[in-house]
Scaffold this motif. Sequence first.
Motif, PDB file in Angstrom:
ATOM      1  N   ASP A  55     -11.145  -3.019   7.435  1.00 45.55           N
ATOM      2  CA  ASP A  55      -9.911  -2.438   6.907  1.00 45.55           C
ATOM      3  C   ASP A  55      -8.795  -2.829   7.869  1.00 45.55           C
ATOM      4  O   ASP A  55      -8.974  -2.775   9.082  1.00 45.55           O
ATOM      5  N   CYS A  56      -7.655  -3.263   7.336  1.00 46.42           N
ATOM      6  CA  CYS A  56      -6.532  -3.575   8.218  1.00 46.42           C
ATOM      7  C   CYS A  56      -5.233  -3.143   7.564  1.00 46.42           C
ATOM      8  O   CYS A  56      -5.135  -2.994   6.350  1.00 46.42           O
ATOM      9  N   GLY A  57      -4.246  -2.927   8.419  1.00 51.81           N
ATOM     10  CA  GLY A  57      -2.961  -2.478   7.914  1.00 51.81           C
ATOM     11  C   GLY A  57      -2.006  -2.173   9.042  1.00 51.81           C
ATOM     12  O   GLY A  57      -2.116  -2.719  10.144  1.00 51.81           O
ATOM     13  N   ILE A  58      -1.087  -1.262   8.753  1.00 50.38           N
ATOM     14  CA  ILE A  58      -0.054  -0.864   9.708  1.00 50.38           C
ATOM     15  C   ILE A  58      -0.134   0.648   9.860  1.00 50.38           C
ATOM     16  O   ILE A  58      -0.306   1.387   8.875  1.00 50.38           O
ATOM     17  N   TRP A  59      -0.016   1.101  11.106  1.00 46.80           N
ATOM     18  CA  TRP A  59      -0.175   2.514  11.426  1.00 46.80           C
ATOM     19  C   TRP A  59       0.997   2.965  12.278  1.00 46.80           C
ATOM     20  O   TRP A  59       1.370   2.286  13.231  1.00 46.80           O
ATOM     21  N   HIS A  60       1.590   4.111  11.922  1.00 49.55           N
ATOM     22  CA  HIS A  60       2.686   4.738  12.673  1.00 49.55           C
ATOM     23  C   HIS A  60       2.190   6.087  13.168  1.00 49.55           C
ATOM     24  O   HIS A  60       1.458   6.779  12.454  1.00 49.55           O
ATOM     25  N   VAL A  95      -5.284  17.314  22.001  1.00 49.08           N
ATOM     26  CA  VAL A  95      -5.078  17.481  23.434  1.00 49.08           C
ATOM     27  C   VAL A  95      -3.628  17.851  23.697  1.00 49.08           C
ATOM     28  O   VAL A  95      -3.331  18.697  24.530  1.00 49.08           O
ATOM     29  N   ASN A  96      -2.703  17.236  22.937  1.00 49.69           N
ATOM     30  CA  ASN A  96      -1.273  17.477  23.142  1.00 49.69           C
ATOM     31  C   ASN A  96      -0.532  17.232  21.830  1.00 49.69           C
ATOM     32  O   ASN A  96      -0.708  16.194  21.200  1.00 49.69           O
ATOM     33  N   GLY A  97       0.308  18.176  21.419  1.00 56.66           N
ATOM     34  CA  GLY A  97       1.106  18.032  20.210  1.00 56.66           C
ATOM     35  C   GLY A  97       0.243  18.135  18.959  1.00 56.66           C
ATOM     36  O   GLY A  97      -0.911  18.537  19.002  1.00 56.66           O
ATOM     37  N   ASN A  98       0.829  17.746  17.842  1.00 60.78           N
ATOM     38  CA  ASN A  98       0.125  17.644  16.558  1.00 60.78           C
ATOM     39  C   ASN A  98       0.785  16.510  15.782  1.00 60.78           C
ATOM     40  O   ASN A  98       1.480  16.731  14.799  1.00 60.78           O
ATOM     41  N   PRO A  99       0.604  15.267  16.261  1.00 61.23           N
ATOM     42  CA  PRO A  99       1.366  14.147  15.727  1.00 61.23           C
ATOM     43  C   PRO A  99       1.013  13.763  14.289  1.00 61.23           C
ATOM     44  O   PRO A  99      -0.158  13.713  13.920  1.00 61.23           O
ATOM     45  N   GLU A 100       2.061  13.511  13.518  1.00 59.10           N
ATOM     46  CA  GLU A 100       1.875  12.979  12.175  1.00 59.10           C
ATOM     47  C   GLU A 100       1.498  11.507  12.285  1.00 59.10           C
ATOM     48  O   GLU A 100       2.119  10.753  13.038  1.00 59.10           O
ATOM     49  N   ARG A 101       0.465  11.107  11.520  1.00 60.50           N
ATOM     50  CA  ARG A 101       0.013   9.722  11.511  1.00 60.50           C
ATOM     51  C   ARG A 101       0.177   9.165  10.103  1.00 60.50           C
ATOM     52  O   ARG A 101      -0.270   9.781   9.137  1.00 60.50           O
ATOM     53  N   GLN A 102       0.843   8.024   9.997  1.00 56.47           N
ATOM     54  CA  GLN A 102       1.060   7.368   8.711  1.00 56.47           C
ATOM     55  C   GLN A 102       0.276   6.059   8.691  1.00 56.47           C
ATOM     56  O   GLN A 102       0.438   5.229   9.584  1.00 56.47           O
ATOM     57  N   THR A 103      -0.547   5.890   7.679  1.00 57.41           N
ATOM     58  CA  THR A 103      -1.385   4.698   7.569  1.00 57.41           C
ATOM     59  C   THR A 103      -1.071   3.956   6.282  1.00 57.41           C
ATOM     60  O   THR A 103      -1.034   4.553   5.204  1.00 57.41           O
ATOM     61  N   SER A 119       0.834  -1.191   0.000  1.00 62.75           N
ATOM     62  CA  SER A 119       0.000   0.000   0.000  1.00 62.75           C
ATOM     63  C   SER A 119       0.869   1.241   0.000  1.00 62.75           C
ATOM     64  O   SER A 119       1.985   1.234   0.504  1.00 62.75           O
ATOM     65  N   GLU A 120       0.314   2.309  -0.538  1.00 63.30           N
ATOM     66  CA  GLU A 120       0.933   3.616  -0.421  1.00 63.30           C
ATOM     67  C   GLU A 120       0.642   4.149   0.973  1.00 63.30           C
ATOM     68  O   GLU A 120      -0.390   3.852   1.571  1.00 63.30           O
ATOM     69  N   CYS A 121       1.523   4.969   1.473  1.00 70.20           N
ATOM     70  CA  CYS A 121       1.345   5.597   2.779  1.00 70.20           C
ATOM     71  C   CYS A 121       0.449   6.823   2.642  1.00 70.20           C
ATOM     72  O   CYS A 121       0.655   7.646   1.758  1.00 70.20           O
ATOM     73  N   THR A 122      -0.547   6.921   3.519  1.00 74.33           N
ATOM     74  CA  THR A 122      -1.314   8.157   3.615  1.00 74.33           C
ATOM     75  C   THR A 122      -0.930   8.830   4.931  1.00 74.33           C
ATOM     76  O   THR A 122      -0.731   8.162   5.946  1.00 74.33           O
ATOM     77  N   SER A 143      -2.941   1.109   4.572  1.00 76.95           N
ATOM     78  CA  SER A 143      -4.120   0.242   4.527  1.00 76.95           C
ATOM     79  C   SER A 143      -3.791  -0.923   3.602  1.00 76.95           C
ATOM     80  O   SER A 143      -3.698  -0.764   2.382  1.00 76.95           O
ATOM     81  N   LEU A 144      -3.596  -2.105   4.184  1.00 76.71           N
ATOM     82  CA  LEU A 144      -3.057  -3.230   3.430  1.00 76.71           C
ATOM     83  C   LEU A 144      -4.091  -4.263   2.988  1.00 76.71           C
ATOM     84  O   LEU A 144      -3.798  -5.131   2.178  1.00 76.71           O
ATOM     85  N   TYR A 145      -5.302  -4.172   3.514  1.00 71.75           N
ATOM     86  CA  TYR A 145      -6.364  -5.072   3.083  1.00 71.75           C
ATOM     87  C   TYR A 145      -7.696  -4.428   3.406  1.00 71.75           C
ATOM     88  O   TYR A 145      -7.948  -4.059   4.544  1.00 71.75           O
ATOM     89  N   GLU A 146      -8.522  -4.282   2.381  1.00 67.76           N
ATOM     90  CA  GLU A 146      -9.855  -3.743   2.576  1.00 67.76           C
ATOM     91  C   GLU A 146     -10.869  -4.730   2.053  1.00 67.76           C
ATOM     92  O   GLU A 146     -10.665  -5.379   1.020  1.00 67.76           O
ATOM     93  N   HIS A 147     -11.938  -4.867   2.789  1.00 61.52           N
ATOM     94  CA  HIS A 147     -13.037  -5.750   2.445  1.00 61.52           C
ATOM     95  C   HIS A 147     -14.287  -5.040   2.939  1.00 61.52           C
ATOM     96  O   HIS A 147     -14.184  -4.234   3.875  1.00 61.52           O
ATOM     97  N   PRO A 148     -15.442  -5.292   2.372  1.00 59.92           N
ATOM     98  CA  PRO A 148     -16.625  -4.589   2.889  1.00 59.92           C
ATOM     99  C   PRO A 148     -16.709  -4.686   4.420  1.00 59.92           C
ATOM    100  O   PRO A 148     -16.608  -5.774   4.983  1.00 59.92           O
TER     101      PRO A 148
END
Length: 119
Positions: free
Chosen positions: A45-50, A27-35, A14-17, A37-42
Amino acid sequence: MSAIWLAGQGLTQSECTVDFPRPERLVNGNPERQTYSLYEHPHMDCGIWHCEAGAWNIVFADNKQEFFNVIEGLVRLHHKHSNITIEIGAGDAGIIPPGFEGTFEVVQAVKKYYVIVEV
């Protein structure tokens, strides 16, 4: 990046979003979130998140839930109504149930597998 293998198809890719928490939820900071999404089905959704350290308020819909397993780092989930806080670190898993309201806090930069189910 860690991997997710799909039976009968091999390694998922998957491409990173990249996104950030909405300003009104911070509430605290402004964290960057990288997702990744490695498998989608109706309804799933599952994948890896940083995510970098920080905290924001979350509200799960009554038809949405998440299972996750922390690979690296440490998160805390603060329940809005019961004031119960749980810590989930590397090697541990957590569930955010339907209707959950609280604060998602990334204490140490986190990497996790996630599965989101909507019914």
